[in-house]
Write a protein that holds these residues in place. Structure first.
Motif: not given
Length: 209
Positions: A34-43, A119-123, A128-134
């Motif tokens: 839900k967090i990923i979907a909400t934040n990914s929807a932000a243009s 990558n960190t800030m954009g994530g 998307k950081m929640l999907e980052d395997e790092n």
């Protein structure tokens, strides 16, 4: 380079985040999605921010304020206004830094640290950081907020960050504040205020520095 890392701190103290008790969420997969979907929807995302830099050599935190702009997928502007003027713009794999009257431009593809910063800030802004395997992650909740604790798995990130704590508004799922725990015991905390999501941002914000 050191001033850039010090200034944006990695990135983003919040009364909401630190005044409440948090309990760990054992089954967090639905919340994560839900967090990923909400934040990914932000243009776009724009906000005022207050940053506290806590350092062992200082008796009290160093406080600075400014404006933040983000445009999906890869445009960001950090504009420090007080107590000094310092601007960082990340766009199209390029970094421009204006320190007073001095302007420097860098290519992120040739600099591993800048690339990790982007990558960190954009994530963080896009979720998307929640999907980052790092990063390994765990989720906590209080009455009004969620806290996500991110532990770096990447050696590059571990070299300057021990942990990242994201505090999210429980209703909007937008980031209210970020706490960066750095190697050596220092930490940077950024509190976002007057957050506007999906409001138009003039392209000149990312072009003029």
């Amino acid at each position: 380079m050191n001033k850039l890392i010090w200034a944006i701190g990695f990135i983003f103290i919040s009364a909401l985040g630190f005044s409440q008790e948090y309990t760990k969420i054992s089954n967090s997969k639905a919340l994560e999605q839900k967090i990923i979907a909400t934040n990914s929807a932000a243009s776009t995302l724009q906000a005022s921010f207050t940053q506290e830099k806590h350092m062992s050599i200082l008796n009290k935190p160093f406080v600075s304020t400014g404006k933040f702009y983000y445009k999906n997928p890869d445009k960001m502007r950090w504009e420090y206004m007080a107590p000094f003027s310092y601007i960082v713009v990340l766009k199209n794999n390029k970094v421009s830094i204006k320190d007073g009257d001095d302007l420097q431009n860098y290519d992120m593809s040739n600099n591993a640290i800048f690339k990790e910063i982007n990558n960190t800030m954009g994530g963080m802004m896009s979720g998307k950081m929640l999907e980052d395997e790092n990063f390994s992650k765990s989720f906590y909740e209080s009455k009004n907020a969620y806290k996500v604790v991110l532990l770096p798995n990447s050696d590059k990130i571990k070299s300057f960050i021990e942990e990242i704590h994201l505090f999210l508004n429980k209703e909007t799922l937008l980031i209210n504040s970020v706490e960066m725990l750095e190697n050596g015991g220092d930490k940077t905390v950024i509190l976002f205020e007057n957050i506007k999501q999906n409001s138009p941002i003039n392209e000149v914000v990312f072009d003029k520095i």
